[in-house]
Write an enzyme that holds these catalytic residues in place. Sequence first.
Site, PDB file in Angstrom:
ATOM      1  N   ASP A 117       0.854  -1.193   0.000  1.00  0.00           N
ATOM      2  CA  ASP A 117       0.000   0.000   0.000  1.00  0.00           C
ATOM      3  C   ASP A 117       0.884   1.235   0.000  1.00  0.00           C
ATOM      4  O   ASP A 117       1.986   1.223   0.559  1.00  0.00           O
ATOM      5  CB  ASP A 117      -0.912   0.012   1.226  1.00  0.00           C
ATOM      6  CG  ASP A 117      -2.018  -1.031   1.154  1.00  0.00           C
ATOM      7  OD1 ASP A 117      -2.473  -1.339   0.041  1.00  0.00           O
ATOM      8  OD2 ASP A 117      -2.426  -1.532   2.220  1.00  0.00           O
ATOM      9  N   ASP A 135      -6.878  -1.540  -4.870  1.00  0.00           N
ATOM     10  CA  ASP A 135      -7.979  -1.241  -3.946  1.00  0.00           C
ATOM     11  C   ASP A 135      -8.921  -0.214  -4.555  1.00  0.00           C
ATOM     12  O   ASP A 135     -10.147  -0.295  -4.387  1.00  0.00           O
ATOM     13  CB  ASP A 135      -7.435  -0.692  -2.619  1.00  0.00           C
ATOM     14  CG  ASP A 135      -6.556  -1.684  -1.883  1.00  0.00           C
ATOM     15  OD1 ASP A 135      -6.713  -2.896  -2.075  1.00  0.00           O
ATOM     16  OD2 ASP A 135      -5.684  -1.220  -1.110  1.00  0.00           O
TER      17      ASP A 135
END
Length: 158
Positions: A117, A135
Site C-alpha cells: 500500500d 484497492d
Amino acid sequence: MKYLPYCLTALTAILLDQLSKYIILQNFQDHERLNVIPNFFDLTLVYNPGAAFSFLADMGGAQKYIFTVLAFVISGYLARAIVKGEFGRLGNWAAAMIIGGAFGNVIDRFVHGKVVDFLLFYWQNWYYPAFNIADSFICVGAALLIIEGFTQKKTQAA
C-alpha cells in the site's frame, strides 16, 4: 471478442497496480513518506498482511491463502455473470474492475507475502488507511455495481 473490453479493463487494472507498486518499492523504504499535498496526501510504503483496514492481519499467514481463494471465487462469479449477461453494461465494467483489482492484490500476496500500500490521505489527526491502485479499482467497481443494482431494479419495476 465480445468480452475483450472487459478483459482489457481487468488487465489494465493489474498492470497499473503492479507498475505503481514497482515504482514505490524501488524508491521508498518501509514507512518512508513523501508529502505530495501538504496536510492531505502523502506517498508512503506500508505492507498490509490482511484485507481492508488490516482485517485478519494477525492470522499468522493463513490470511494469504484465505484472501487468495476468496479473490478467485469472487472473480469467477463475476466473470461468469458477465458471460451469462447477468449485468448490464455498467455492471460488466464494474465487475472487470473488481477482478483486475483483486488479482493485483493476489499477485502481491504471492510475491511479497502481503499487499503493498502507498496512497495515504489524511487531515489533521485523521488518517484514512493507506491503500493502492488495486484497492481503488475494487472500490470504484463495487460502487458502480451498487449503482447498477439500483438502476436495474428501477428499470425492472417499471
